[in-house]
Design an enzyme around this catalytic site. Structure first.
Site, short mmCIF file in Angstrom:
data_model
loop_
_atom_site.label_atom_id
_atom_site.label_comp_id
_atom_site.label_asym_id
_atom_site.label_seq_id
_atom_site.Cartn_x
_atom_site.Cartn_y
_atom_site.Cartn_z
CB SER A 189 -1.05 0.04 1.16
OG SER A 189 -2.06 0.65 0.77
CG HIS A 218 -5.89 -2.52 0.56
ND1 HIS A 218 -5.03 -2.08 -0.64
CD2 HIS A 218 -5.35 -1.79 1.45
CE1 HIS A 218 -4.10 -1.39 -0.12
NE2 HIS A 218 -4.29 -1.03 1.17
C1 GTR Z 1 -5.24 4.69 1.71
C2 GTR Z 1 -4.82 5.22 0.50
C3 GTR Z 1 -4.13 4.51 -0.62
C4 GTR Z 1 -3.10 3.39 0.23
C5 GTR Z 1 -3.76 3.01 1.79
C6 GTR Z 1 -2.78 2.19 2.47
O1 GTR Z 1 -6.24 5.20 2.64
O2 GTR Z 1 -5.79 5.87 0.03
O3 GTR Z 1 -3.38 5.17 -1.33
O4 GTR Z 1 -2.13 4.00 0.47
O5 GTR Z 1 -4.58 3.94 2.33
O6 GTR Z 1 -1.70 2.70 2.54
O7 GTR Z 1 -3.26 1.37 3.46
#
Ligand code: GTR
Length: 423
Positions: free
Chosen positions: A262, A404
């Site tokens: 991420s 995610h």
């Molecule tokens: C989210 C963000 C992403 C990603 C994610 C993370 O809120 O929009 O770009 O980086 O966090 O790092 O878990």
């Protein structure tokens, strides 16, 4: 009153949380033309490795520095590595553990970060290794009671009672599922981890609390518009870890893979671009500002990320909020900066915010640079099915089922890929 209202409206960001409607519909992507990876700024065709390395690569790297992540200041700060713990036969004899304090000094200030390292106890020679950041502290990655708990900021974690950004004992081992350390060690790799908040706490405080102030010139109080934000600082931390690996004779610094998930996947890519000593680069669901093509504007966009996370990128990156077509580089060019080194790009089906297809396409569009080296980049231009990794070339990709996250499945693919290049 009217004047006040006008000032209020002008000072408002272009959109707020409530207003932003991500697009997930491919048919609604506006037409766009990606910058040509193999044509230089002076319109010269880049037809061989020599021209790539002497002209186009430095040009692209410089554009990412000035327009996207921000460049690291030239100023050198002193970095010391202090070994604070060495334990042979940790983890029931499976690993040797080391904990290194990296101490940075500049401008009369000191800042430190803890590097946790496990190496396979059974080894006859220096080992290859994965390095990366964790989100909640080194002590969260494994229930080893001897992992030091750093003092620095962590994100809140209400289920273990963290409401004040201070790590606690209850959080030991809570993120073990993300780090299959036993498996990694058994397969002959070491693993080195840091908490990203140790280098720069992840909130916008005008760059006062992380390592940035150590680098300020006289009279400077925040990075210049073309200088680094937090992602740049986190990448710097990984580069310092690499400097440590060069000194540690138990580690083969020529076989180090940098991995991140991420926002930390954006970071691993940026570190891999800046420092070619990383022999392999792995991006897990890095999305916007990571592996995903920005001009597609699917899911998270440049304007959205710069609004919600104003500290991640350089201030210059704001020029491209709702203005992606003006970008002189897009993220496939970041992937190409790894060439000819192997890169793994991983997505998840249930993570449309990170634009899995856009992440895949970065690999496709970076492949011509691998061709210059006579190496296959991605093996196909067809997006693979879910849970069907494509990894025959030097750019690998998978889209896994699920949300995610960083999972055992992801690690299995990274380890298999690493076996090809780092064993
Ligand atoms: C989210 C963000 C992403 C990603 C994610 C993370 O809120 O929009 O770009 O980086 O966090 O790092 O878990």
């Amino acid at each position: 009153m009217k004047g006040l209202l006008l000032i209020f409206l002008i000072s408002c960001p272009v959109f707020t949380f409530a207003q932003f409607e991500p697009n997930y519909d491919e048919s609604k992507i506006p037409d766009f033309i990606l910058p040509d990876i193999l044509v230089s700024e002076s319109k010269e065709k880049i037809s061989n490795v020599d021209k790539w390395e002497k002209i186009r690569r430095p040009e692209i790297l410089e554009l990412f520095e000035s327009e996207v992540y921000g460049k690291m200041p030239d100023r050198i700060v002193e970095v010391k590595f202090q070994v604070v713990d060495i334990k042979k036969s940790a983890l029931d004899g499976l690993a040797d553990r080391k904990q290194i304090k990296m101490i940075f000094s500049g401008n009369g200030k000191e800042h430190s970060a803890d590097l946790l390292i496990y190496l396979p106890a059974k080894r006859n020679s220096p080992v290859p290794l994965f390095v990366g950041y964790n989100f909640y502290g080194n002590h969260t990655v494994f229930p080893d009671p001897d992992i030091l708990i750093s003092e620095s900021w962590v994100d809140n974690y209400p289920s273990v009672g963290i409401f004040d950004h201070k790590p606690n004992e209850l959080s030991r081992g809570i993120r073990t599922y993300r780090w299959p350390i036993v498996n990694i060690l058994t397969r002959g790799y070491g693993i080195a981890l840091m908490h990203y908040g140790n280098i720069d706490p992840d909130f916008d405080d005008g760059f006062q609390n992380g390592i940035h102030p150590l680098f300020y010139e006289e009279g400077q109080s925040k990075p210049a518009p073309d200088e680094w934000g937090s992602i740049g600082a986190w990448a710097y931390g990984l580069i310092q870890a690499m400097n440590y690996f060069e000194e540690d004779k138990d580690i083969d610094h020529t076989r180090v893979a940098v991995m991140g998930h991420s926002r930390l996947g954006k970071t691993s890519l940026w570190a891999g671009a800046l420092d070619e000593r990383f022999a392999m680069v792995i991006s897990n669901e890095s999305g916007c500002g990571g592996a995903a093509i920005s001009m597609r504007r699917i899911g998270e966009t440049v304007g959205r990320i710069n609004t919600v996370f104003p500290h991640w990128f350089s201030d210059n990156f704001n020029k491209y909020n709702e203005n992606e077509d003006a970008l002189p580089v897009d993220q496939h060019m970041l992937i190409a900066l790894m060439a000819p080194r192997p890169v793994y790009i991983a997505s998840a089906k249930g993570d449309p915010w990170a634009d899995p297809k856009g992440e895949f396409l970065s690999g496709v569009y970076a492949s011509p640079v691998y061709d210059l080296y006579g190496i296959q980049g991605l093996e196909t231009r067809e997006m693979p099915l879910v849970n069907q990794p494509i990894s025959a070339g030097s750019i690998a990709y998978h889209v896994r089922s699920g949300e995610h996250d960083l999972t055992y499945y992801d690690w299995e693919q990274f380890l298999n890929f690493a076996d090809r290049f780092l064993k």
